[in-house]
Scaffold this active site. Structure first.
Site, mmCIF file in Angstrom:
data_model
loop_
_atom_site.group_PDB
_atom_site.id
_atom_site.type_symbol
_atom_site.label_atom_id
_atom_site.label_comp_id
_atom_site.label_asym_id
_atom_site.label_seq_id
_atom_site.Cartn_x
_atom_site.Cartn_y
_atom_site.Cartn_z
ATOM 1 N N ASN A 178 -7.844 1.871 10.130
ATOM 2 C CA ASN A 178 -6.490 1.994 10.670
ATOM 3 C C ASN A 178 -6.600 1.893 12.185
ATOM 4 O O ASN A 178 -7.136 2.796 12.835
ATOM 5 C CB ASN A 178 -5.856 3.330 10.293
ATOM 6 C CG ASN A 178 -5.480 3.405 8.826
ATOM 7 O OD1 ASN A 178 -5.635 2.439 8.086
ATOM 8 N ND2 ASN A 178 -4.990 4.563 8.394
ATOM 9 N N HIS A 188 -3.108 11.101 0.956
ATOM 10 C CA HIS A 188 -2.658 10.759 2.306
ATOM 11 C C HIS A 188 -2.041 11.999 2.945
ATOM 12 O O HIS A 188 -0.819 12.093 3.109
ATOM 13 C CB HIS A 188 -1.653 9.607 2.249
ATOM 14 C CG HIS A 188 -1.373 8.963 3.570
ATOM 15 N ND1 HIS A 188 -1.466 7.613 3.781
ATOM 16 C CD2 HIS A 188 -1.007 9.490 4.768
ATOM 17 C CE1 HIS A 188 -1.167 7.330 5.034
ATOM 18 N NE2 HIS A 188 -0.871 8.460 5.657
ATOM 19 N N ARG A 210 0.850 -1.188 0.000
ATOM 20 C CA ARG A 210 0.000 0.000 0.000
ATOM 21 C C ARG A 210 0.889 1.242 0.000
ATOM 22 O O ARG A 210 1.752 1.411 0.857
ATOM 23 C CB ARG A 210 -0.908 0.012 1.243
ATOM 24 C CG ARG A 210 -1.832 1.219 1.284
ATOM 25 C CD ARG A 210 -2.671 1.257 2.557
ATOM 26 N NE ARG A 210 -3.440 2.504 2.590
ATOM 27 C CZ ARG A 210 -3.640 3.236 3.671
ATOM 28 N NH1 ARG A 210 -3.132 2.859 4.835
ATOM 29 N NH2 ARG A 210 -4.354 4.340 3.616
ATOM 30 N N TYR A 270 -4.609 1.034 15.876
ATOM 31 C CA TYR A 270 -3.363 0.851 16.607
ATOM 32 C C TYR A 270 -3.580 0.600 18.093
ATOM 33 O O TYR A 270 -2.792 -0.103 18.715
ATOM 34 C CB TYR A 270 -2.472 2.090 16.464
ATOM 35 C CG TYR A 270 -1.930 2.326 15.083
ATOM 36 C CD1 TYR A 270 -0.715 1.776 14.681
ATOM 37 C CD2 TYR A 270 -2.633 3.102 14.160
ATOM 38 C CE1 TYR A 270 -0.205 2.001 13.414
ATOM 39 C CE2 TYR A 270 -2.137 3.331 12.890
ATOM 40 C CZ TYR A 270 -0.922 2.775 12.514
ATOM 41 O OH TYR A 270 -0.439 2.984 11.253
ATOM 42 N N GLU A 317 -7.796 8.643 6.419
ATOM 43 C CA GLU A 317 -8.090 9.189 7.731
ATOM 44 C C GLU A 317 -8.561 10.651 7.736
ATOM 45 O O GLU A 317 -7.916 11.529 8.327
ATOM 46 C CB GLU A 317 -6.870 9.058 8.642
ATOM 47 C CG GLU A 317 -6.401 7.625 8.841
ATOM 48 C CD GLU A 317 -5.167 7.515 9.720
ATOM 49 O OE1 GLU A 317 -5.025 6.504 10.407
ATOM 50 O OE2 GLU A 317 -4.340 8.463 9.708
#
Length: 524
Positions: free
Chosen positions: A403, A217, A111, A405, A263
């Site tokens: 995404n 991004h 990616r 974490y 995001e």
């Protein structure tokens, strides 16, 4: 341990779809978890992920113009130690070495994102001297920029930089030319479950490394910021659609997986609420910026990003999908939230935190409007979609990108006082933009999990299963990509790097809970 200059910018990426899987899950991060490829269904792909500004470097080479991050990083005090990505990992010159590293690891997908400023440079009309001058002195750059933009256009009306197109063509072709390396060990990079139904007619590329492309991004031409305010303007929607269309035309014959925007929720928070990303807008209590409104601007920016996404998907489906047979989605940053106490109000706060962060982005692209929780608390501050906009927004994503974490505690701030008193919480919890939710990684001084090199990223492997389950239920089992996950080593603990044991344990633990989520997804 993966050694080499490429490893510092790699994150874990996972694409999943409900399927059968067997795994052994242990809750403790420190426990050894027995996890291997055979614990996942046939068709899983392992790989790695990067973003253009973080790895490419070559910020003024071969026709690329300055992006928002180029300018921001050269403003004194914006970035710790005055760092920038002018050189970064030098991926622009060393991409062949990087792809060889990926191939040697046996990865099946990669990616990466496209630099908007490299494909559609906004300052292609400036001389090399002026471009160097503006990269060094921001105030001088504004003067030079104003002198030229009266008669020259960037963005939608700028010319395509063929050198930029060539660069990404070389990456894509190099990826696809690498044959997969059969193995049955766990690659410590990322996990991707391939949706065979979407690429059944693309078998000629199946042996290589699958390109998975993010169109936007966080970086965009600085000119668009200075001309009309970037994502705070509706004009940005059309410029983004134009950029995406160029990408589809140039790369879509080989790229089958597209993310429109990475995001939007996190970018709007850091760029327009806290002011730590360009264009550095904020207002008290979130920060002390020269301009901005932290309560309103994030809502406006996300509104424009969502409409830009929907219009892009509409064009892809109408003009490209029948021939290229790809899929297009959007990626959301996704903390999992757990109530700070067993009090009913904290449980409601945890649900509200999920709505104000994840559903803020995903409800519109699945159901056509913002979550009712946000409508209730924001009132007229939350922008409204016109009827025709709701139509193009509804079901405007082929997949959900997650995404994930870490996990945070959530505390209600409607009926109780919220004071930010540790490094893991954020200011402004008692305001609508934060959903009237205080979030932190500590309870009574005890962290929710082992700390990492990121202030709010504590290790809570079970959160992976919980966030997948949340998205599955709320979005009616929509195909889902876990597009990022990974471990950041604390900078002051050099011993963590020697054998990378904590990173390995982190990945194994999160993958084990992912495997369990897939198994339960299939059985429920």
């Amino acid at each position: 341990m993966w050694k080499g200059k490429f490893s510092s910018s790699v994150t874990i990426v996972v694409l999943i779809l409900c399927a059968a899987a067997n795994s052994i899950v242990k809750a403790s991060f420190e426990d050894e978890v027995d996890i291997k490829r055979s614990d996942f269904p046939d068709g899983f792909l392992f790989g790695a992920a990067t973003s253009s500004y973080q790895v490419e470097g070559a910020n003024l080479e071969d026709g690329r113009s300055l992006c928002n991050w180029d300018v921001f990083c050269h403003i004194k005090g914006s970035i710790a130690n005055g760092d920038s990505a002018d050189i970064a990992e030098d991926h622009y010159h060393r991409y062949m070495e990087d792809i060889e590293i990926l191939h040697s690891l046996g990865v099946d997908a990669y990616r990466f994102s496209i630099s908007w400023s490299r494909v559609l440079p906004s300052m292609h009309f400036l001389s090399p001297f002026e471009r160097f001058h503006c990269s060094c002195f921001f105030l001088s750059w504004v003067v030079v920029f104003d002198k030229h933009t009266r008669d020259h256009g960037g963005g939608k009306f700028g010319g395509v930089n063929q050198a930029g197109i060539l660069f990404y063509n070389k990456i894509i072709d190099s990826l696809l030319s690498r044959g997969a390396m059969p193995n049955d060990y766990l690659i410590q990079c990322f996990l991707l479950f391939k949706q065979i139904r979407f690429i059944a007619d693309n078998s000629k590329f199946s042996a290589g490394i699958e390109p998975f492309v993010t169109i936007h991004h966080f970086d965009y031409p600085q000119e668009l910021e200075d001309r009309y305010g970037g994502w705070l303007s509706h004009l940005m929607q059309e410029d983004f659609v134009h950029f995406a269309e160029i990408c589809f035309q140039s790369f879509g014959d080989r790229v089958k997986y597209w993310c429109t925007i990475n995001e939007p929720n996190l970018f709007s928070e850091f760029a327009y609420e806290r002011g730590t990303y360009p264009p550095a807008h904020c207002s008290p209590p979130f920060g002390n910026c020269s301009t901005g409104n932290s309560d309103v601007e994030p809502l406006i920016a996300v509104h424009n990003m969502l409409l830009g996404h929907a219009k892009t998907v509409k064009i892809y489906r109408e003009r490209f999908k029948s021939e290229q047979r790809g899929v297009v989605g959007i990626v959301v940053h996704s903390f999992m939230y757990k109530p700070l106490t067993e009090d009913k109000r904290d449980k409601e706060a945890a649900d509200r935190a999920l709505a104000f962060n994840i559903a803020w982005i995903l409800d519109p692209v699945v159901f056509g409007d913002y979550p009712p929780e946000m409508r209730h608390y924001h009132g007229s501050e939350l922008p409204k979609f016109a009827s025709e906009e709701r139509i193009i927004l509804r079901d405007s994503t082929d997949f959900i990108g997650i995404n994930h974490y870490a996990t945070l505690y959530a505390k209600d701030c409607i009926y109780s006082s919220c004071i930010c008193n540790d490094s893991s919480c954020t200011k402004g919890s008692d305001r609508a933009i934060r959903g009237f939710v205080y979030t932190a990684a500590e309870r009574d001084g005890v962290p929710i999990g082992e700390p990492t090199g990121m202030a709010r990223f504590f290790v809570v492997p079970r959160g992976m299963e919980e966030i997948v389950e949340y998205a599955k239920k709320r979005y009616l089992n929509k195909p889902m990509f876990v597009t990022e996950n990974g471990y950041s080593s604390p900078l002051n603990k050099v011993e963590d790097y020697h054998h990378d044991v904590k990173r390995i344990n982190y990945l194994k633990s999160y993958l084990a809970f992912l495997a369990r989520a897939i198994r339960y997804c299939n059985s429920s």
